[in-house]
Design a protein around this motif. Structure first.
Motif, PDB file in Angstrom:
ATOM      1  N   ALA A  11       9.209  -6.406   9.181  1.00  0.00           N
ATOM      2  CA  ALA A  11       8.649  -5.164   9.712  1.00  0.00           C
ATOM      3  C   ALA A  11       9.744  -4.139   9.982  1.00  0.00           C
ATOM      4  CB  ALA A  11       7.864  -5.455  10.996  1.00  0.00           C
ATOM      5  N   VAL A  12      10.885  -4.589  10.519  1.00  0.00           N
ATOM      6  CA  VAL A  12      11.991  -3.665  10.780  1.00  0.00           C
ATOM      7  C   VAL A  12      12.568  -3.131   9.468  1.00  0.00           C
ATOM      8  CG1 VAL A  12      14.332  -3.497  11.716  1.00  0.00           C
ATOM      9  CG2 VAL A  12      12.561  -4.715  12.990  1.00  0.00           C
ATOM     10  N   VAL A  13      12.695  -4.015   8.484  1.00  0.00           N
ATOM     11  CA  VAL A  13      13.219  -3.583   7.175  1.00  0.00           C
ATOM     12  C   VAL A  13      12.277  -2.568   6.528  1.00  0.00           C
ATOM     13  CG1 VAL A  13      13.825  -4.372   4.858  1.00  0.00           C
ATOM     14  CG2 VAL A  13      14.485  -5.735   6.837  1.00  0.00           C
ATOM     15  N   PHE A  14      10.976  -2.841   6.564  1.00  0.00           N
ATOM     16  CA  PHE A  14      10.008  -1.908   5.971  1.00  0.00           C
ATOM     17  C   PHE A  14      10.013  -0.571   6.714  1.00  0.00           C
ATOM     18  CE2 PHE A  14       7.309  -5.876   4.850  1.00  0.00           C
ATOM     19  CZ  PHE A  14       8.236  -6.216   3.881  1.00  0.00           C
TER      20      PHE A  14
ATOM     21  N   GLN B 183       4.029   3.320  13.025  1.00  0.00           N
ATOM     22  CA  GLN B 183       3.965   2.866  14.408  1.00  0.00           C
ATOM     23  C   GLN B 183       3.649   1.367  14.480  1.00  0.00           C
ATOM     24  OE1 GLN B 183       1.267   5.123  16.819  1.00  0.00           O
ATOM     25  NE2 GLN B 183       1.838   4.084  18.718  1.00  0.00           N
ATOM     26  N   PHE B 184       2.799   0.901  13.578  1.00  0.00           N
ATOM     27  CA  PHE B 184       2.486  -0.529  13.559  1.00  0.00           C
ATOM     28  C   PHE B 184       3.720  -1.347  13.215  1.00  0.00           C
ATOM     29  CE2 PHE B 184       1.289  -4.270  11.050  1.00  0.00           C
ATOM     30  CZ  PHE B 184       0.526  -4.958  11.981  1.00  0.00           C
ATOM     31  N   LEU B 185       4.456  -0.907  12.202  1.00  0.00           N
ATOM     32  CA  LEU B 185       5.664  -1.637  11.821  1.00  0.00           C
ATOM     33  C   LEU B 185       6.690  -1.633  12.951  1.00  0.00           C
ATOM     34  CD1 LEU B 185       6.133  -0.415   8.145  1.00  0.00           C
ATOM     35  CD2 LEU B 185       5.235  -2.603   8.914  1.00  0.00           C
ATOM     36  N   ALA B 186       6.815  -0.495  13.635  1.00  0.00           N
ATOM     37  CA  ALA B 186       7.761  -0.429  14.749  1.00  0.00           C
ATOM     38  C   ALA B 186       7.351  -1.364  15.879  1.00  0.00           C
ATOM     39  CB  ALA B 186       7.861   1.009  15.253  1.00  0.00           C
TER      40      ALA B 186
ATOM     41  N   THR C 130      13.293   6.266   5.402  1.00  0.00           N
ATOM     42  CA  THR C 130      14.163   6.899   4.416  1.00  0.00           C
ATOM     43  C   THR C 130      13.339   7.652   3.369  1.00  0.00           C
ATOM     44  OG1 THR C 130      15.808   5.143   4.721  1.00  0.00           O
ATOM     45  CG2 THR C 130      15.974   6.472   2.730  1.00  0.00           C
ATOM     46  N   ARG C 131      12.237   7.036   2.918  1.00  0.00           N
ATOM     47  CA  ARG C 131      11.365   7.698   1.935  1.00  0.00           C
ATOM     48  C   ARG C 131      10.726   8.951   2.519  1.00  0.00           C
ATOM     49  NH1 ARG C 131       9.717   4.288  -2.386  1.00  0.00           N
ATOM     50  NH2 ARG C 131       8.645   6.156  -3.141  1.00  0.00           N
ATOM     51  N   ILE C 132      10.279   8.864   3.766  1.00  0.00           N
ATOM     52  CA  ILE C 132       9.646  10.021   4.415  1.00  0.00           C
ATOM     53  C   ILE C 132      10.651  11.149   4.591  1.00  0.00           C
ATOM     54  CG2 ILE C 132       8.600  10.820   6.570  1.00  0.00           C
ATOM     55  CD1 ILE C 132       7.366   8.019   6.843  1.00  0.00           C
TER      56      ILE C 132
ATOM     57  N   ILE D 224       0.833  -1.205   0.000  1.00  0.00           N
ATOM     58  CA  ILE D 224       0.000   0.000   0.000  1.00  0.00           C
ATOM     59  C   ILE D 224       0.864   1.251   0.000  1.00  0.00           C
ATOM     60  CG2 ILE D 224      -1.628   1.330   1.392  1.00  0.00           C
ATOM     61  CD1 ILE D 224      -2.856  -1.341   2.274  1.00  0.00           C
ATOM     62  N   LYS D 225       1.887   1.265   0.853  1.00  0.00           N
ATOM     63  CA  LYS D 225       2.731   2.461   0.965  1.00  0.00           C
ATOM     64  C   LYS D 225       3.615   2.627  -0.265  1.00  0.00           C
ATOM     65  CE  LYS D 225       3.520   4.393   4.567  1.00  0.00           C
ATOM     66  NZ  LYS D 225       2.662   5.533   5.035  1.00  0.00           N
TER      67      LYS D 225
END
Length: 293
Positions: free
Chosen positions: A256-259, A196-199, A265-267, A101-102
């Protein structure tokens, strides 16, 4: 006298015959019927030992039938361990769905931003800037929202009767700068959605899996005590089921950590781009005000 000697000889021979080993063992001979009765239990002994021999074989498999696979380990796990595994698998699925999605969101955002900047840099007046920024084509684009907010402040100041090209130029420019900053503040929250979910998955996934492993190993040791066996083959399946929870926890946490790091980086890159556009926008508005536009 001769008869007496003969009687004594016969008595001595009888005593010798009674003491002979062969004759002493003859009375102890077992009758055929007794021999059959004695040999019958011995013949049935192997059959009676069959269940005892089968028990270790069944115990060695730990109650499992067929090969041990991740699916069979999940099916044989306790309820708590199953809940842990299902939760971690769902978290992993959501992480991968969030990734796609992102990726689509950031890809579309950058393409729309490139088109907006190309058209914005072709404008010559504040009115043209506002027209491009408020067009439906760039609706929702962060840089277009920044340009729309800044030009709207200048227009509102002009409608209020203020001399935006004279005495009130600096105040109008300051208000435009504040409007741009407000849009930028909301930009970070908008782009960081899902981070926050990924973290959370990346930081807590291994520990949740470890909890399932500890719980499963505890049950395995309890099973060792109850079955009164130290056979590794009997307890290995239960330990494998417990370790599967940790494996699933790592499977959910590592992506999740990789994403999370990738999207950070994108943000950060888009934030740098917005900072550069903010400076470009304010310089353009200041130039137009100096020209009296």
């Amino acid at each position: 006298m001769q008869k007496t000697n003969i009687l004594l000889a016969l008595a001595g021979a009888a005593v010798l015959m009674a003491g002979s080993p062969a004759l002493a063992q003859a009375p102890a001979a077992t009758p055929p019927a007794a021999e059959a009765a004695a040999t019958a239990p011995a013949a049935t002994t192997p059959a009676a030992a069959t269940p005892a021999e089968e028990a270790p074989a069944e115990e060695a498999t730990g109650g499992h039938s067929g090969p041990i696979t991740p699916v069979s380990m999940f099916n044989d796990a306790t309820l708590v361990v199953k809940v842990v595994m299902i939760g971690l698998l769902l978290a992993s699925v959501f992480s991968w769905a969030l990734l796609f999605i992102k990726l689509l969101e950031y890809g579309g955002l950058n393409r729309k931003t490139d088109r907006f900047l190309e058209e914005f840099r072709a404008t010559r007046t504040i009115a043209d800037m506002r027209r491009v920024a408020t067009s439906d084509e760039y609706d929702g684009n962060p840089l277009a929202d920044m340009a729309a907010a800044a030009t709207e402040e200048v227009e509102l100041s002009r409608q209020a009767g203020l001399s935006v090209t004279g005495d009130h130029r600096d105040s109008a420019l300051f208000r435009a700068q504040s409007a741009v900053a407000a849009v930028q503040a909301g930009l970070a929250a908008r782009l960081s959605g899902g981070q926050q979910f990924l973290a959370s998955v990346g930081s807590t996934g291994p520990f949740v899996g470890l909890f399932g492993t500890v719980y499963g190993i505890m049950n395995s040791f309890i099973g060792i005590v109850e079955s009164n066996t130290t056979n590794l083959a009997a307890v290995a399946p239960g330990i494998a089921e417990a370790l599967l929870a940790t494996g699933i926890g790592l499977f959910a946490a590592i992506p999740a950590v990789v994403f999370y790091n990738y999207f950070n980086t994108r943000i950060s890159a888009y934030g740098t781009r917005s900072d550069g556009f903010a400076a470009e926008l304010l310089n353009g508005i200041s130039r137009q005000l100096d020209k009296g536009a």
